[in-house]
Design an enzyme around this catalytic site. Structure first.
Site, PDB file in Angstrom:
ATOM      1  N   SER A  51       0.853  -1.180   0.000  1.00  0.00           N
ATOM      2  CA  SER A  51       0.000   0.000   0.000  1.00  0.00           C
ATOM      3  C   SER A  51       0.891   1.232   0.000  1.00  0.00           C
ATOM      4  O   SER A  51       2.111   1.120  -0.127  1.00  0.00           O
ATOM      5  CB  SER A  51      -0.945  -0.026   1.188  1.00  0.00           C
ATOM      6  OG  SER A  51      -0.215  -0.161   2.356  1.00  0.00           O
ATOM      7  N   GLU A 105      -0.660  10.991 -10.636  1.00  0.00           N
ATOM      8  CA  GLU A 105      -1.912  10.547 -11.258  1.00  0.00           C
ATOM      9  C   GLU A 105      -3.000  10.403 -10.202  1.00  0.00           C
ATOM     10  O   GLU A 105      -2.707  10.339  -9.012  1.00  0.00           O
ATOM     11  CB  GLU A 105      -1.716   9.255 -12.058  1.00  0.00           C
ATOM     12  CG  GLU A 105      -1.303   8.060 -11.239  1.00  0.00           C
ATOM     13  CD  GLU A 105      -0.898   6.850 -12.106  1.00  0.00           C
ATOM     14  OE1 GLU A 105      -0.569   7.025 -13.285  1.00  0.00           O
ATOM     15  OE2 GLU A 105      -0.910   5.736 -11.564  1.00  0.00           O
ATOM     16  N   LYS A 132      -5.709   9.072  -7.616  1.00  0.00           N
ATOM     17  CA  LYS A 132      -5.785   7.874  -6.782  1.00  0.00           C
ATOM     18  C   LYS A 132      -7.229   7.400  -6.812  1.00  0.00           C
ATOM     19  O   LYS A 132      -8.115   8.063  -6.267  1.00  0.00           O
ATOM     20  CB  LYS A 132      -5.348   8.190  -5.353  1.00  0.00           C
ATOM     21  CG  LYS A 132      -5.356   6.974  -4.456  1.00  0.00           C
ATOM     22  CD  LYS A 132      -4.731   7.304  -3.120  1.00  0.00           C
ATOM     23  CE  LYS A 132      -4.564   6.065  -2.264  1.00  0.00           C
ATOM     24  NZ  LYS A 132      -5.810   5.350  -2.018  1.00  0.00           N
TER      25      LYS A 132
HETATM   26  S1  IVH Z   1       0.412   2.784  -7.201  1.00  0.00           S
HETATM   27  C1  IVH Z   1       3.315  -0.096  -4.364  1.00  0.00           C
HETATM   28  N1  IVH Z   1      -1.425   4.251  -8.326  1.00  0.00           N
HETATM   29  O1  IVH Z   1      -4.111   3.008  -3.483  1.00  0.00           O
HETATM   30  C2  IVH Z   1       1.924   0.398  -4.528  1.00  0.00           C
HETATM   31  N2  IVH Z   1      -2.066   2.976  -6.435  1.00  0.00           N
HETATM   32  O2  IVH Z   1      -3.453   3.486  -0.709  1.00  0.00           O
HETATM   33  C3  IVH Z   1       1.734   1.008  -5.883  1.00  0.00           C
HETATM   34  N3  IVH Z   1      -4.427   3.185  -5.830  1.00  0.00           N
HETATM   35  O3  IVH Z   1      -2.952  -0.223  -2.790  1.00  0.00           O
HETATM   36  C4  IVH Z   1       0.383   1.575  -5.980  1.00  0.00           C
HETATM   37  N4  IVH Z   1      -4.968   4.561  -7.457  1.00  0.00           N
HETATM   38  O4  IVH Z   1      -4.904   0.063  -4.498  1.00  0.00           O
HETATM   39  C5  IVH Z   1      -1.154   3.397  -7.331  1.00  0.00           C
HETATM   40  N5  IVH Z   1      -2.930   5.584  -9.479  1.00  0.00           N
HETATM   41  C6  IVH Z   1      -2.666   4.725  -8.496  1.00  0.00           C
HETATM   42  C7  IVH Z   1      -3.657   4.306  -7.586  1.00  0.00           C
HETATM   43  C8  IVH Z   1      -3.310   3.429  -6.546  1.00  0.00           C
HETATM   44  C9  IVH Z   1      -5.417   3.883  -6.407  1.00  0.00           C
HETATM   45  C10 IVH Z   1      -4.602   2.361  -4.634  1.00  0.00           C
HETATM   46  C11 IVH Z   1      -3.901   1.025  -4.649  1.00  0.00           C
HETATM   47  C12 IVH Z   1      -3.025   1.025  -3.415  1.00  0.00           C
HETATM   48  C13 IVH Z   1      -3.709   2.037  -2.576  1.00  0.00           C
HETATM   49  C14 IVH Z   1      -2.792   2.612  -1.535  1.00  0.00           C
END
Ligand code: IVH
Length: 718
Positions: free
Chosen positions: A96, A130, A132
């Protein structure tokens, strides 16, 4: 290794090691045939041969009950409709993100990246920003360009197999464009647009079915349908934004990789931007935040990722979050409601935690009726009183909080809240608040039933022993029955069910059935084997969270050594309770304090646990049940010449930060200590090294320069 071909050896002639290997092979093999049969309609073996594999698995498990795997076919058997989803161990853990809330947090994130990499102050750090997406994360595994498996995040290490359901999502490519890596795990977010969500809820309502709280729950609920035909009718979408296992890189930067994912057929998050400074990131956050309502799906912030993948590699991870990325959340949603009462819940370590009982109110799409008030100082500081109108806030999946009181609406006669002087548990033991402590505590210690329940709930929780089917509700019920008092009792439930409860077995009780009981017992059996760090964390020692448990496991390596040393340290401390320096106390205690990030405060809580006859007794009984506490495995232990060595870093280095040095050493299997002792193998000195270098000289410990250390690390010098 004996080198025998274990696949051909009868179950009862296998050694324990061979049995473990065979169970692993069978789990993978049976899962593969399951996929071929159920999803690809292309079985490779005859049904009878498949049954033989399942029987062999069961026979080995009967002989070695301690080796039952979490992904064992015996745990997953049965039609998916009855027993839920299979488990999938992620080839690369799904992590996460750490959170940033303010512009300062963002500047600190960029600053930490710079200092970890020791970048010059004028060099730019390109960072991809980007949205979230507020959905649920998913891992898609492609082999030879074909989607072979889809899994939810689960606890990050093991998720649920939702392949059949994901096959119904139009956004998810089932086959990839030519030139895709042979193995590719794409990670991303399953979500639903707000418009689709409202339409779905209207449909559900029209059919008299239960509606969903928000698009995120809508997506989660739709994905986790046991009947894939229901999922097929739901408007699910998928964005790809990251990756797990890869047979070849997708690019040399995050930006390139993102474009490559798009070329391969994935939908990537819209509105991404390549930024060059913390200021640009913050401006991006503000801009996206301002357009939040126009974006068709829910987002709860933006994500920043260091662009260069070689830097991502160097930055690596800390616990469960990468150092190379962070989430910048939007400010939380708030609502006003009336606080009807303040209750106290008893924490695992006996803390009195005030909880607000609220008139139910919708905050950010979720109905909230309880909120945390943290501790009694918070209640006093905010001057929250019964009957007050309060502002409640909820951010993402964080527990709702009471932000403050609307004083203008305070009812006449409202009186300040008094913290409880006795524990709300049936023992009603007095509470105390020690000077300097943040919390008031129950003095009943291990006798307090509420604490006992919390400790058991902690023990079975996901990041601890992780026993599926044993949640708070079940633990409470078993506790009230007198069936479980300490964690060891959990492992005797199955036996109890066969003997004491034979006339009234669990299967016949309310809320249980044949399948759920069988699954529970299988889940418990599987935990007779537990990694040392989980074992330590599961004990619920004060101040020993997951990260500290890992540090302890890494340092002491085996349960036997850890326990023996902790008992010694406890004896040393009991003899010298007044000492204020670790080395005055004794060797075992000093060794504990020398582990980086562990100080006397944590050490004292650990030795307190080991000084209590109650906890020692519970620990001994637990060790009788958990027969296989898996020692901490040092990465690449055999390969690296520094494996198993203890090293201390001091001073400033030219090519790496102290953090990077430490992470690199640990990755090669070395132990990093914070202070020099006779047990130190190397002291690596940078510029302006001070007393640690002097101490090393005094003790005759080997001193290395940065270059000499790097040579050893690279294996150029043994
Ligand atoms: S990158 C090593 N990019 O947010 C983790 N995560 O709070 C790389 N999430 O577990 C994650 N949008 O489920 C990434 N554009 C985005 C995202 C994103 C939503 C979620 C993902 C992650 C959680 C963490």
């Amino acid at each position: 290794m004996t080198g025998r071909d274990t696949a051909t050896i009868p179950a009862d002639a296998l050694t324990a090691d061979e049995a473990a290997g065979e169970l692993a092979r069978l789990a993978a093999e049976i899962a593969r045939h399951d996929r071929l049969y159920h999803q690809s309609d292309a079985p490779e073996i005859a049904d009878a041969d498949y049954d033989a594999l399942v029987r062999r698995n069961a026979a080995i498990e009967d002989l070695h009950p301690g080796l039952v795997r979490i992904d064992s076919p015996s745990v997953r058997v049965g039609a998916p409709a009855a027993s839920g989803f299979g488990k999938v161990t992620h080839a690369v853990p799904m992590l996460s993100l750490a959170n940033a809330f303010t512009a300062e947090d963002v500047a600190e994130f960029v600053g930490r990246v710079r200092s970890f990499l020791r970048l010059p102050p004028d060099g730019t750090v390109a960072i991809v920003a980007e949205p979230k997406i507020d959905g649920l994360s998913l891992s898609l595994r492609y082999e030879d360009g074909r989607l072979v498996q889809a899994a939810t995040r689960g606890d990050g290490a093991v998720g649920e197999d939702v392949t059949a359901n994901v096959m119904t999502i139009a956004d998810v490519p089932k086959r990839l464009a030519a030139g895709a890596p042979r193995v590719l795990e794409v990670r991303g977010e399953v979500h639903m647009t707000r418009a689709d969500f409202f339409r779905l809820n209207a449909d559900l309502a029209a059919r008299g079915e239960k509606t969903l709280a928000n698009p995120r729950n809508g997506a989660a609920g739709s994905l986790r349908q046991l009947d894939a035909t229901i999922t097929a009718g739901r408007p699910l979408r998928f964005f790809g934004y990251a990756w797990g296992e890869l047979s070849e890189p997708l690019g040399s930067t995050q930006w390139e990789s993102r474009n490559r994912l798009a070329d391969l057929g994935f939908v990537v998050p819209t509105d991404a931007r390549l930024c060059a400074s913390a200021e640009e990131l913050v401006a991006y956050h503000a801009e996206i935040g301002g357009r939040r309502a126009e974006i068709p799906f829910d987002i709860d912030g933006v994500v920043y990722k260091v662009d260069r993948l070689d830097w991502q590699q160097r930055l690596g991870f800390r616990d469960r979050t990468p150092r190379w990325a962070t989430a910048h959340k939007f400010s939380a949603e708030q609502a006003e409601t009336v606080l009807d009462d303040i209750l106290v819940s008893v924490g695992r370590t006996g803390t009195m935690n005030p909880v607000a009982v609220l008139r139910p109110v919708t905050v950010g799409g979720v109905v909230v009726s309880r909120a945390t008030l943290h501790n009694e100082d918070e209640v006093a500081r905010k001057d929250v009183r019964k009957g007050d109108h309060v502002i409640v806030q909820r951010a993402g999946d964080v527990i709702p909080q009471v932000v403050g009181v609307v004083l203008a609406k305070r009812p006449d006669g409202a009186v300040p809240w008094e913290p409880p002087h006795v524990c709300p548990c049936p023992l009603m033991t007095p509470t105390t608040r020690e000077p300097g402590a943040a919390a008031r505590r129950c003095t009943g210690e291990l006798r307090c039933p509420f604490q006992q329940i919390e400790r058991l709930v902690h023990f079975v929780s996901r990041n601890a022993a992780d026993i599926d089917g044993l949640g708070e509700k079940q633990v409470r019920a078993f506790f009230e029955d007198g069936a479980i008092r300490t964690p060891a009792d959990i492992f005797r439930l199955a036996a109890k069910n066969r003997t004491e409860w034979a006339l009234n077995p669990l299967e016949t009780r309310k809320g249980w059935g044949e399948t759920s009981v069988a699954k529970l017992f299988a889940a418990i059996e599987a935990r007779r084997r537990l990694e040392l760090n989980r074992f330590i964390f599961a004990l619920g020692i004060r101040q020993v969270g997951e990260a500290t448990a890992k540090l302890l496991a890494r340092h002491y390596e085996t349960a036997d050594r850890w326990i023996a040393q902790m008992r010694k340290a406890a004896e040393e401390r009991a003899a010298l309770p007044e000492a204020t320096r670790p080395d005055q106390v004794g060797e075992a205690y000093a060794e504990l304090c020398a582990i980086e990030q562990i100080g006397m405060s944590v050490a004292d809580d650990v030795v307190l646990f080991f000084g209590e006859p109650h906890s020692l007794d519970a620990l001994r009984r637990l060790q009788d049940e958990i027969t296989d506490i898996v020692p901490f495995v040092r990465p690449a232990a055999a390969a690296s010449p520094v494996a198993g060595r203890t090293v201390v870093f001091t001073g400033t280095f030219a090519g790496m930060s102290r953090d990077e040095a430490k992470v690199g050493a640990e990755a090669a299997g070395a132990k990093v200590a914070g202070s020099v002792s006779k047990k130190t193998d190397y002291v690596v000195v940078g510029e302006d090294a001070g007393s640690k270098a002097t101490k090393a000289r005094e003790l005759g410990v080997r001193i290395l320069t940065e270059a000499e250390w790097l040579d050893r690390l690279a294996g150029r010098i043994a």
